[in-house]
Scaffold this motif. Structure first.
Motif, PDB file in Angstrom:
ATOM      1  N   UNK A  51       0.823  -1.202   0.000  1.00 15.04           N
ATOM      2  CA  UNK A  51       0.000   0.000   0.000  1.00 15.04           C
ATOM      3  C   UNK A  51       0.862   1.259   0.000  1.00 15.04           C
ATOM      4  N   UNK A  52       0.190   2.400  -0.186  1.00 13.62           N
ATOM      5  CA  UNK A  52       0.896   3.679  -0.113  1.00 13.62           C
ATOM      6  C   UNK A  52       1.535   3.857   1.265  1.00 13.62           C
ATOM      7  N   UNK A  53       0.888   3.301   2.301  1.00 16.25           N
ATOM      8  CA  UNK A  53       1.470   3.344   3.646  1.00 16.25           C
ATOM      9  C   UNK A  53       2.791   2.581   3.678  1.00 16.25           C
ATOM     10  N   UNK A  54       2.813   1.399   3.061  1.00 13.72           N
ATOM     11  CA  UNK A  54       4.053   0.620   2.998  1.00 13.72           C
ATOM     12  C   UNK A  54       5.142   1.392   2.265  1.00 13.72           C
ATOM     13  N   UNK A  55       4.782   2.034   1.162  1.00 15.86           N
ATOM     14  CA  UNK A  55       5.767   2.789   0.385  1.00 15.86           C
ATOM     15  C   UNK A  55       6.399   3.877   1.248  1.00 15.86           C
TER      16      UNK A  55
END
Length: 413
Positions: A84-88
């Motif tokens: 996810x964008x959070x992981x990125x």
């Protein structure tokens, strides 16, 4: 009997049956040439691939969903949008990381330039960090949020008329929506591509994640809908690549969204080009050992041929053996003579088979367009095995010749 006399007599016997000896040697030649050809070609392919992969993307850590079973190799499971964008953002903040570049596929049905259209199933969505300054051949990288496209050099020749910076393309998405985009850059490579991707040499079109990439999932960490990607490449400080890889692995196995989103039997993994090189080397080595088995089979056939021809020679020369023993030749002299003949056949096969195998391997590397890399270790093994084949194949016939009774031999017609 002196060694020189033994060699002279053995050589004379081999020359006196040139055709039979030549046909016997063919098996050894084929076996040795096969081993040398396959081993050298395998070593050349491995060296070429390893040098290409190892010299590029040395500071990249690839975050990918990978199958956990034994059949899951590098990148098995790629295509699952779990990062996810959070992981990125979390990966971008890892100590030693310079950037975290997501990559995803945008489903399309066609690309149009002028009056020419080409069918295509997908294009790539990424971020501007994927295009370092030294990779840009013409123009610039796209801007995030803009309706712009960057293409590789192969893509400039996709249509009837060459595409250049400043031209406009029309992208037809899979849902039928059309989007007009400006070509703003031409690149010769990108950061974040998997090591093997560049080998295909196909046309590639890159668009910004915003606004083109729409694959979303609910982030377990934030509870919000976010874009999710099948791959994220963490660009690390080259001096800290190992530490970055371990920190990425620790994050992916722990508090990451990807760890929650991956399906059963799949886990998020972090690999470097070095890890990929190790697996490629292992695969090529196994394939090389398998195909060189063909040469080993030929050598086994050659051993049977040498043994057969030596047994025939013993039967034909029974009276000669009796005369030799009558004038003082010992059993070991007779045995040495026939063993030397068999060894000579193996040596001749090795002398002819080695350069033949090298020549065929060189031609194969030229055809495959890879650098020629001699496999000197296999050269030595092939020659040694060829000679050993002659020795082993001649042992029984030589032993049988040495045991012939001289009285019975002299009566032999």
């Amino acid at each position: 009997m002196e060694v020189g006399e033994t060699l002279r007599m053995a050589s004379r016997s081999v020359r006196s049956h040139r055709l039979r000896s030549a046909l016997t040697v063919v098996g050894v030649v084929i076996g040795i040439a096969s081993v040398v050809t396959f081993a050298t070609f395998g070593a050349s392919v491995k060296a070429d691939i390893v040098s290409d992969v190892g010299s590029s993307s040395a500071s990249d850590v690839y975050a990918l969903p990978t199958a956990t079973d034994d059949d899951g190799g590098f990148g098995a499971g790629v295509g699952q949008p779990v990062f996810t964008a959070h992981d990125v953002e979390q990966l971008r903040a890892i100590e030693g990381a310079r950037a975290a570049i997501p990559r995803g596929n945008v489903p399309v049905s066609a690309l149009r330039f002028g009056n020419d259209s080409v069918s295509r199933s997908q294009i790539l969505a990424t971020t501007p960090e994927a295009f370092p300054a030294d990779s840009v051949v013409a123009g610039r990288a796209f801007r995030s949020g803009a309706r712009e496209v960057v293409i590789n050099q192969a893509a400039t020749e996709t249509f009837d008329r060459n595409v250049s910076v400043g031209d406009n393309l029309t992208i037809t998405l899979a849902n039928g929506t059309r989007s007009r985009v400006a070509v703003v850059g031409v690149v010769n490579r990108t950061v974040g591509e998997l090591p093997f991707t560049s080998f295909t040499g196909g046309a590639r079109f890159y668009v910004p994640v915003e606004p083109f990439y729409q694959q979303t999932v609910e982030s377990p960490a934030t509870g919000t809908s976010q874009r999710a990607y099948p791959q994220v490449t963490v660009v690390a400080d080259p001096a800290r690549i190992d530490g970055v890889r371990e920190r990425v692995r620790t994050y992916l196995r722990g508090p990451s969204d990807a760890a929650e989103l991956v399906p059963e039997s799949v886990e998020p993994s972090a690999e470097t080009s070095g890890d990929f090189v190790d697996r490629v080397e292992s695969i090529i080595d196994r394939v090389t050992r398998f195909v060189t088995g063909v040469g080993v089979i030929a050598l086994v056939v050659a051993a049977v041929g040498i043994a057969n021809i030596m047994l025939v020679s013993v039967a034909e020369r029974t009276r000669e053996i009796g005369i030799m023993k009558a004038v003082g030749a010992r059993n070991r002299d007779v045995m040495a003579l026939f063993l030397t003949e068999a060894t000579l056949l193996g040596i001749v096969g090795a002398v002819v088979g080695l350069p033949l195998g090298v020549a065929v391997a060189y031609g194969a590397t030229l055809y495959a367009e890879v650098a020629f890399t001699p496999a000197y270790g296999w050269f030595a093994i092939a020659v040694a095995v060829g000679i050993l084949v002659g020795v082993l194949a001649g042992l029984y016939p030589a032993w049988r010749a040495a045991r012939i009774d001289p009285i019975d031999a002299l009566r032999y017609e």
